[in-house]
Write a protein that holds these residues in place. Structure first.
Motif, mmCIF file in Angstrom:
data_model
loop_
_atom_site.group_PDB
_atom_site.id
_atom_site.type_symbol
_atom_site.label_atom_id
_atom_site.label_comp_id
_atom_site.label_asym_id
_atom_site.label_seq_id
_atom_site.Cartn_x
_atom_site.Cartn_y
_atom_site.Cartn_z
ATOM 1 N N ILE A 56 60.200 -41.952 26.152
ATOM 2 C CA ILE A 56 59.234 -41.254 25.306
ATOM 3 C C ILE A 56 60.015 -40.355 24.365
ATOM 4 C CG2 ILE A 56 57.238 -39.700 25.264
ATOM 5 C CD1 ILE A 56 56.656 -40.504 28.133
ATOM 6 N N PRO A 57 59.797 -40.456 23.054
ATOM 7 C CA PRO A 57 60.547 -39.619 22.106
ATOM 8 C C PRO A 57 60.380 -38.134 22.422
ATOM 9 C CG PRO A 57 59.327 -41.331 20.948
ATOM 10 C CD PRO A 57 58.873 -41.375 22.374
ATOM 11 N N SER A 58 61.459 -37.376 22.252
ATOM 12 C CA SER A 58 61.415 -35.946 22.549
ATOM 13 C C SER A 58 60.403 -35.206 21.677
ATOM 14 C CB SER A 58 62.804 -35.332 22.365
ATOM 15 O OG SER A 58 63.256 -35.522 21.025
ATOM 16 N N LEU A 59 60.046 -35.797 20.536
ATOM 17 C CA LEU A 59 59.035 -35.180 19.680
ATOM 18 C C LEU A 59 57.703 -35.089 20.402
ATOM 19 C CD1 LEU A 59 58.199 -34.148 16.846
ATOM 20 C CD2 LEU A 59 57.660 -36.525 16.263
ATOM 21 N N PHE A 60 57.425 -36.064 21.258
ATOM 22 C CA PHE A 60 56.151 -36.106 21.969
ATOM 23 C C PHE A 60 56.257 -35.597 23.411
ATOM 24 C CE2 PHE A 60 56.041 -39.684 18.892
ATOM 25 C CZ PHE A 60 55.099 -39.146 18.025
ATOM 26 N N LEU A 61 57.445 -35.662 24.000
ATOM 27 C CA LEU A 61 57.638 -35.139 25.353
ATOM 28 C C LEU A 61 58.960 -34.394 25.406
ATOM 29 C CD1 LEU A 61 56.476 -34.962 28.225
ATOM 30 C CD2 LEU A 61 57.848 -36.981 28.805
ATOM 31 N N PRO A 62 58.961 -33.132 24.955
ATOM 32 C CA PRO A 62 60.194 -32.342 25.031
ATOM 33 C C PRO A 62 60.530 -32.010 26.480
ATOM 34 C CG PRO A 62 58.351 -30.973 24.334
ATOM 35 C CD PRO A 62 57.845 -32.396 24.373
ATOM 36 N N PHE B 112 58.647 -21.099 24.456
ATOM 37 C CA PHE B 112 57.747 -20.087 25.012
ATOM 38 C C PHE B 112 58.343 -18.695 24.824
ATOM 39 C CE2 PHE B 112 56.192 -17.422 28.464
ATOM 40 C CZ PHE B 112 54.819 -17.659 28.448
ATOM 41 N N VAL B 113 59.620 -18.542 25.166
ATOM 42 C CA VAL B 113 60.290 -17.250 25.022
ATOM 43 C C VAL B 113 60.371 -16.863 23.548
ATOM 44 C CG1 VAL B 113 62.468 -16.016 25.361
ATOM 45 C CG2 VAL B 113 61.584 -17.535 27.149
ATOM 46 N N TYR B 114 60.641 -17.840 22.687
ATOM 47 C CA TYR B 114 60.719 -17.567 21.244
ATOM 48 C C TYR B 114 59.376 -17.056 20.714
ATOM 49 C CZ TYR B 114 61.144 -18.431 16.223
ATOM 50 O OH TYR B 114 61.142 -18.299 14.858
ATOM 51 N N VAL C 118 52.638 -26.442 21.362
ATOM 52 C CA VAL C 118 51.407 -26.792 22.074
ATOM 53 C C VAL C 118 51.587 -26.601 23.574
ATOM 54 C CG1 VAL C 118 49.773 -28.643 22.582
ATOM 55 C CG2 VAL C 118 50.708 -28.412 20.276
ATOM 56 N N MET C 119 52.715 -27.061 24.102
ATOM 57 C CA MET C 119 52.941 -26.959 25.546
ATOM 58 C C MET C 119 53.213 -25.518 25.975
ATOM 59 S SD MET C 119 55.127 -30.476 26.154
ATOM 60 C CE MET C 119 54.869 -30.562 27.914
ATOM 61 N N GLY D 42 50.876 -20.596 28.669
ATOM 62 C CA GLY D 42 50.220 -19.305 28.562
ATOM 63 C C GLY D 42 48.799 -19.341 29.106
ATOM 64 N N ILE D 43 48.067 -20.401 28.789
ATOM 65 C CA ILE D 43 46.699 -20.565 29.292
ATOM 66 C C ILE D 43 46.698 -20.626 30.817
ATOM 67 C CG2 ILE D 43 44.765 -22.193 29.432
ATOM 68 C CD1 ILE D 43 45.472 -22.997 26.522
#
Length: 263
Positions: A36-42, A51-53, A230-231, A236-237
């Motif tokens: 799966i390309p990292s663009l869609f599944l990092p 998240f930290v950023y 998004v992830m 956070g949610i």
């Protein structure tokens, strides 16, 4: 018995960590395999880094903390309104048969409508203001508040009710001093369900009818093809939802322990 409970708790924690570790391992392997390309599944590391950023840098008008704060403000408004309306109404329906007969048919017809189905009305009536998300949160959180308060009132000890009637206790005191204390465990259990549904409804609302908040941030991340954003929003949610549930669970345990209904 106490040692056994400690063992069970520790065992549960260990098994939970094993399950979480296995999930992260599978996720990491999939992201590194190239299937799966990292663009869609990092990778998990990339998501945590993002998240930290986002905690310290603005995206879509605010940091992750700013967006979560806006979401929690909306949640507090919608959930608080559901509690203020649902619990008293449920208790009153449990005591006054006429009110029960009037409200129940309408409530049964409306409560099966998914909160997200109210989004078009919320957008038309409130635009992107705070009223729309509050309305949708209320739609998700209100039914459990009413149902559990009503159920708790119906299971009040009939001997107490009969004794109070013999003493000529007025309806107001019957509700506040007999029905409400009897219904508290049921109400608290309902609040956990209500909070979960309200928080989920909020995120759905913000995906469509908000210009701030965690849902809005995720939509902007999708528009920028930033899967990590998004992830990170999803993390956070999940964290806020978990905190809300843990707090309500502790309140529930304390009340049950005080009433001698829990070890």
């Amino acid at each position: 018995m106490r040692d056994m409970r400690i063992f069970d708790t520790n065992n549960t924690v260990v098994l939970g960590l094993i399950g979480f570790g296995g999930f992260l391992a599978v996720w990491t392997l999939l992201s590194l395999s190239g299937l799966i390309p990292s663009l869609f599944l990092p990778s998990p590391a990339a998501v945590v880094e993002r998240f930290v950023y986002l905690l310290n840098h603005r995206f879509a008008g605010g940091t992750l903390v700013d967006h979560l704060g806006a979401s929690m403000l909306r949640f507090a408004g919608g959930f608080g309104l559901a509690v203020l309306v649902g619990i008293p109404l449920g208790l009153l329906m449990g005591w006054f048969r006429l009110l029960d007969d009037i409200v129940t048919p309408l409530f049964d017809a409306v409560r099966f409508i998914a909160p997200i189905a109210w989004v078009p009305f919320a957008a038309l009536w409130f635009g992107t203001g705070i009223g729309g998300p509050i309305m949708i949160i209320f739609a998700g959180a209100f039914p459990p508040c009413l149902i559990n308060a009503y159920r708790g009132a119906k299971f009040a000890d009939p001997r107490l009710i009969e004794a109070a009637r013999m003493l000529g206790t007025p309806d107001r005191r019957m509700i506040t001093e007999i029905l409400l204390p009897s219904a508290v465990p049921s109400i608290i259990a309902g609040l956990r369900i209500s909070a979960g549904l309200g928080w989920q409804s909020l995120v759905g609302a913000e995906l469509i009818v908000a210009s701030t908040g965690i849902g809005y941030m995720m939509v902007q991340g999708q528009g920028n093809v930033s899967t990590t954003t998004v992830m990170a929003g999803m993390i956070g949610i999940g964290i806020i939802g978990l905190v809300i549930d843990v707090v309500l669970r502790r309140v529930e345990e304390a009340i049950l322990r005080r009433r001698g209904l829990s070890a």
